[in-house]
Design an enzyme around this catalytic site. Sequence first.
Site, PDB file in Angstrom:
ATOM      1  N   CYS A  67      -2.293   4.041  11.108  1.00  0.00           N
ATOM      2  CA  CYS A  67      -2.190   5.277  11.885  1.00  0.00           C
ATOM      3  C   CYS A  67      -3.494   5.459  12.653  1.00  0.00           C
ATOM      4  O   CYS A  67      -4.074   6.540  12.684  1.00  0.00           O
ATOM      5  CB  CYS A  67      -1.870   6.482  11.003  1.00  0.00           C
ATOM      6  SG  CYS A  67      -2.972   6.715   9.590  1.00  0.00           S
ATOM      7  N   CYS A  82       0.864  -1.189   0.000  1.00  0.00           N
ATOM      8  CA  CYS A  82       0.000   0.000   0.000  1.00  0.00           C
ATOM      9  C   CYS A  82       0.895   1.230   0.000  1.00  0.00           C
ATOM     10  O   CYS A  82       0.884   2.040   0.939  1.00  0.00           O
ATOM     11  CB  CYS A  82      -0.924   0.005   1.217  1.00  0.00           C
ATOM     12  SG  CYS A  82      -1.940  -1.476   1.397  1.00  0.00           S
ATOM     13  N   ASP A 135       0.842  -0.890   4.902  1.00  0.00           N
ATOM     14  CA  ASP A 135       0.528   0.375   5.561  1.00  0.00           C
ATOM     15  C   ASP A 135      -0.936   0.636   5.245  1.00  0.00           C
ATOM     16  O   ASP A 135      -1.274   1.336   4.300  1.00  0.00           O
ATOM     17  CB  ASP A 135       1.433   1.485   5.020  1.00  0.00           C
ATOM     18  CG  ASP A 135       1.293   2.791   5.780  1.00  0.00           C
ATOM     19  OD1 ASP A 135       0.592   2.802   6.811  1.00  0.00           O
ATOM     20  OD2 ASP A 135       1.873   3.791   5.341  1.00  0.00           O
ATOM     21  N   GLY A 190       6.155   7.346   0.984  1.00  0.00           N
ATOM     22  CA  GLY A 190       6.899   7.741   2.175  1.00  0.00           C
ATOM     23  C   GLY A 190       7.664   6.604   2.822  1.00  0.00           C
ATOM     24  O   GLY A 190       8.880   6.697   3.042  1.00  0.00           O
TER      25      GLY A 190
END
Length: 436
Positions: free
Chosen positions: A361, A238, A308, A243
């Site tokens: 997150c 993903c 992620d 990043g």
Amino acid sequence: MTPAARLSAAIEVIGTILSDRRPAADVLKDWGRSHRFAGSGDRAALSSLVYDVLRRRASSAFIMGEETPRALALGMLRLGRGLDVEAVAALCDGSRFAPAPLSGAETARLTSATLDDAPAHVRGDYPEWLDASLAAVFGEERAAEGAALAERAPLDLRVNSLKGAVDKAEQQLAHLNPVPGQWSPLALRIALEADGKAPPLTAEPAYLKGLVEIQDEGSQIAAILAAPPRGGQVLDLCAGGGGKTLELAALMDGAGQLYAYDDDLRRLAPIHERVQRAGAHNVQVRSPRGKADVLADLEGRMDLVLVDAPCTGTGTWRRNPDAKWRMRPGALAERIKEQAEILDNAARFVKPGGRLAYITCSLLDEENVAQVRAFTGRHPAFRALPPADTVLALGERGIALREAAIDRPEGLLLTPRRTRTDGFFVAVMVRAAAAR
């Protein structure tokens, strides 16, 4: 614009955000287009005011006894900016472009109202419907955790070890007074200005030449704990804008092969330029092509698959305060379903003895611990590694990190209050080695 005029503009923008239920960034952009006289300093100050109001929306409404745009702005000035009633009154003097003078009721509430008797979701500034979920994770500390999420986020940088060492980046950015991160050996933190304005980092030579990237320290830690093997085969399933892909490439010292994929071509678009700037020569981007399985040749070959996962983003509320008020229960259910599907797909790429790193997150158990338990239940060949093992990737810092964070058998949870990072959950699962 005067400070009073900026406050009036903030009240106007907040009104539009609440009535139209639009993202704050879009409303602020529209305001700037229709108010060309406002300079960059005015727009930055306005943005800071608006986001600070959104951070303190519930507590400001409680203090003021109502949830009008004006009440939210006035309450924030006291709670978020620490202004006393005289300072607030000076901004609201009724002069041209200034808000109307304070009423007697407003003066009284700004003078004496407190949050002492407020419920947890008000003291923590989060939606009431999430209270049970946050209580399941934090118990009586949920209001304090929420309050930490209502603070401004710092500006964190990751030094790209493919381009230079941390001391080199510190030297080139010395005028910004960077300080080393607490946990990540690659992190530098730059203090924001008093009004929350960040320096124009993307115009710095160190950024333009790929020496540093903007990346929260918690995000950096997540990639480090995944422990990509130097010379190995790694899939970032993903990847989004890349990043963590760039960090994985640096952690691998540019050796081995790193595949970056995302099922949304638009999210993946920025990765190409970023990979080039970072000098990450071991990255191969796989773009989606209709119904074709562009990853079929990677099945059973990966030493590490990093997921992620798309999530509610509750751990990033410091950076996206308006997102928490637009979030609805249906979005959580949708994310949970999507995460399970992605994890099931990821399993097919992990070779025997390989690892699957699951990162969100989010602070919610439904997206974190419960997902890991459900996945290992569906895929008994996988088991979750205890955080006591995964934190060793950070050496002595990892031991301290584990003590600061929330350590669960399924993974490690970082929060702004505990680790001074964005909220991240990191789980590493290993696939049983093939029988001999």
